[in-house]
Write an enzyme that holds these catalytic residues in place. Structure first.
Site, PDB file in Angstrom:
ATOM      1  N   GLU A 227     -41.686  31.147  45.761  1.00 14.32           N
ATOM      2  CA  GLU A 227     -41.980  31.000  47.193  1.00 14.32           C
ATOM      3  C   GLU A 227     -42.223  32.416  47.710  1.00 14.32           C
ATOM      4  OE1 GLU A 227     -42.098  28.170  49.029  1.00 14.32           O
ATOM      5  OE2 GLU A 227     -41.547  26.819  47.403  1.00 14.32           O
ATOM      6  N   CYS A 261     -41.636  34.347  56.772  1.00  9.74           N
ATOM      7  CA  CYS A 261     -42.726  34.302  55.773  1.00  9.74           C
ATOM      8  C   CYS A 261     -43.946  33.560  56.296  1.00  9.74           C
ATOM      9  CB  CYS A 261     -42.230  33.660  54.487  1.00  9.74           C
ATOM     10  SG  CYS A 261     -41.534  32.024  54.736  1.00  9.74           S
TER      11      CYS A 261
END
Ligand code: NAD
Length: 475
Positions: A227, A261
């Site tokens: 990720e 993010c």
């Protein structure tokens, strides 16, 4: 069950701690092989224990995140503790159904038969977390790993040491380390962990470290989920509801002081509405955080000096339209709009990960799409427009992990949407059922009937080929 202390690594006692990592891993392997984690009742009971643990440590966790980087309580609850609690509820409600073997269609060639896909845990998982959502991004994968029946070692980020310590304490108090353990430490600790053989590695962090993780995993052929990050655009077309776009972009960008993010990394706005949009975003910045965001209880700080210095240097790129004020002592960077930026500026060469929103423009939508397509595939993309054809065009011609039409960040909140990146922004996706599936090996099993055994497949084949051809054509 016996308990051991959390492992804290320091360079001077590396050897001892490496041995301790190996000893916990050995214990977890032994525990996994007892088969306890395969039982649905065990998995549910342990997830309920995690629920109780989080409930008991809720305030301590939120205080720790405030200590680490001034994370506002509202954000610490909604994006970390409460977020994880919602995931746990969903998993507990559905785990029985997800765990059942799934019957699939048959192939007539195998007649008579029944076919099933079983979800099997991999074994011992390693979960490495980043600092920006230090609780959510460690615990949500852990829930998936536990739900699927794995043992796990979690490695919180060393950049948020207070939260790391509370997570370690919580896990130590509620779980035996032969099932779930925390390993605290920095880069060297992670490297020691990566030298070991795990059955699954789940990593959240930068693209650069993602490559290190994948290389280490390749050594043992361990499957990985990565990720990662990237530059996620927010594209605003001239027909969009500009007020709403401004409000939702300002929220998604400055939440957690831009250290998200999936925050919009940069703004791509149609030239004809640029001025109006920038004024509206500036207005929302002061509505959200007052004229002096430094005084606002709702605005976080930059996690460390290295990131503060890196971000501050970006303020020299382009022209500050709003914000631009910094304070090194408190690692404060004001919510900032940066105009007159080009792709050549340093701020456009890497993921920003802070409260600075550079502005680029386009004349025609094609140009915006080409700007995105010409770069690495982003983790998220946000498009603001009320025109269905334009929405379809953007969705068709851009590749990104996930995103929203007419909003930012919110796709992460729907646990029915698999969450992950693509290309340099990552591989594999999780949340809700996707997490359960991610941490499960799909074991395919055919049950063959015993009352019929046609001789067609057995040698000697003789002249059966024409018949077989006919059969294959008919199927
Ligand atoms: P990072 O990659 O620096 O660190 C992540 C973890 O890797 C930490 O636990 C750290 O100890 C370890 N690590 C760091 N350097 C290492 C090395 N050389 N060898 C082995 N291990 C090492 O990331 P970060 O700064 O904590 O987080 C920010 C990054 O994470 C951003 O790029 C952001 O986009 C990304 N991120 C992605 C997601 C997502 O869900 N896709 C979520 C949050 C953050």
């Amino acid at each position: 069950m016996p308990r051991i202390n959390t492992i804290r690594m320091t360079p001077t006692i590396v050897e001892t701690d490496l041995q301790r990592i190996q000893s916990v891993l050995k214990k977890q392997r032994e525990f996994f092989s007892t088969g306890h984690t395969l039982e649905l009742a065990f998995r549910k009971e342990r997830l309920q224990e995690l629920q109780r643990a989080i409930g008991q440590h809720e305030q301590e966790l939120m205080d720790a995140m405030y200590t680490d980087f001034h994370k506002p309580e509202m954000e610490a609850y909604s994006t970390e503790v409460g977020f994880v609690e919602l995931e746990l509820k969903l998993v507990l409600k559905n785990l029985r159904k997800w765990s059942e073997p799934k019957r699939v269609k048959e192939s007539l060639i195998n007649f008579p038969s029944r076919s099933y896909v079983h979800s099997d845990p991999y074994g011992v998982a390693l979960i490495i977390g980043p600092w920006n959502y230090p609780f959510q991004l460690l615990l949500n994968p852990l829930i998936g790993a536990m739900a699927a029946g794995n043992c796990a070692i979690v490695k919180p980020s060393e950049l948020t040491p207070t939260t790391s310590a509370v997570v370690a304490k919580m896990i130590r108090q509620h779980f035996d380390d032969s099932y779930i353990a925390t390993v605290e430490g920095g880069v060297q600790t992670t490297q020691h962990l990566l030298q070991q053989r795990f059955d699954y590695i789940f990593f959240t962090g930068s693209t650069q470290v993602g490559k290190i993780v994948m290389k280490a995993a390749a050594e043992h052929l361990t499957p990985v989920t990565l990720e990662l990050g990237g530059k996620s655009p927010a594209i605003v077309a001239e027909d969009a509801d500009l007020g709403l776009a401004a409000r939702r972009i300002a929220w998604g960008k400055f939440l957690n002081a831009g250290q998200t993010c999936i925050a919009p990394d940069y703004l791509l706005v149609q030239e004809s509405v640029k001025e109006e949009l920038l004024q509206l975003i500036s207005q929302y910045i002061s509505d959200f955080y007052s004229e002096d965001p430094r005084q606002s209880p709702d605005f976080a700080r930059i996690v460390n000096d290295r990131h503060f210095n890196r971000l501050s240097s970006f303020l020299r790129d382009g022209m500050v339209r709003t914000g631009g004020i910094t304070d090194a002592a408190s690692r404060y960077i004001a919510p900032t709009l940066l105009d007159k930026v080009t792709w050549q500026h340093p701020i456009m060469q890497e993921e920003i990960f802070g409260p600075i929103l550079p502005v680029l423009t386009f004349q025609q939508l094609d140009e915006a799409i080409n700007q995105v397509r010409g770069r690495e595939k982003p983790l998220a993309l946000y498009f603001f427009s009320n025109d269905d054809r334009k929405k379809a065009q953007v969705l068709k011609y851009t590749s990104f992990g996930g995103g929203c039409i007419n909003d930012t960040v919110s796709h992460i909140i729907n646990p029915h949407l698999p969450f992950g990146g693509v290309g340099q922004s990552g591989m594999g996706s999780y949340h809700g059922q996707s997490s359960f599936e991610l941490f499960s090996q799909q074991k395919s099993v055919l049950h063959r009937g015993t009352w019929l055994d046609l001789p067609l497949r057995y040698p000697p084949y003789g002249n059966r080929l024409p018949m077989l051809r006919k059969l294959f054509k008919w199927l």
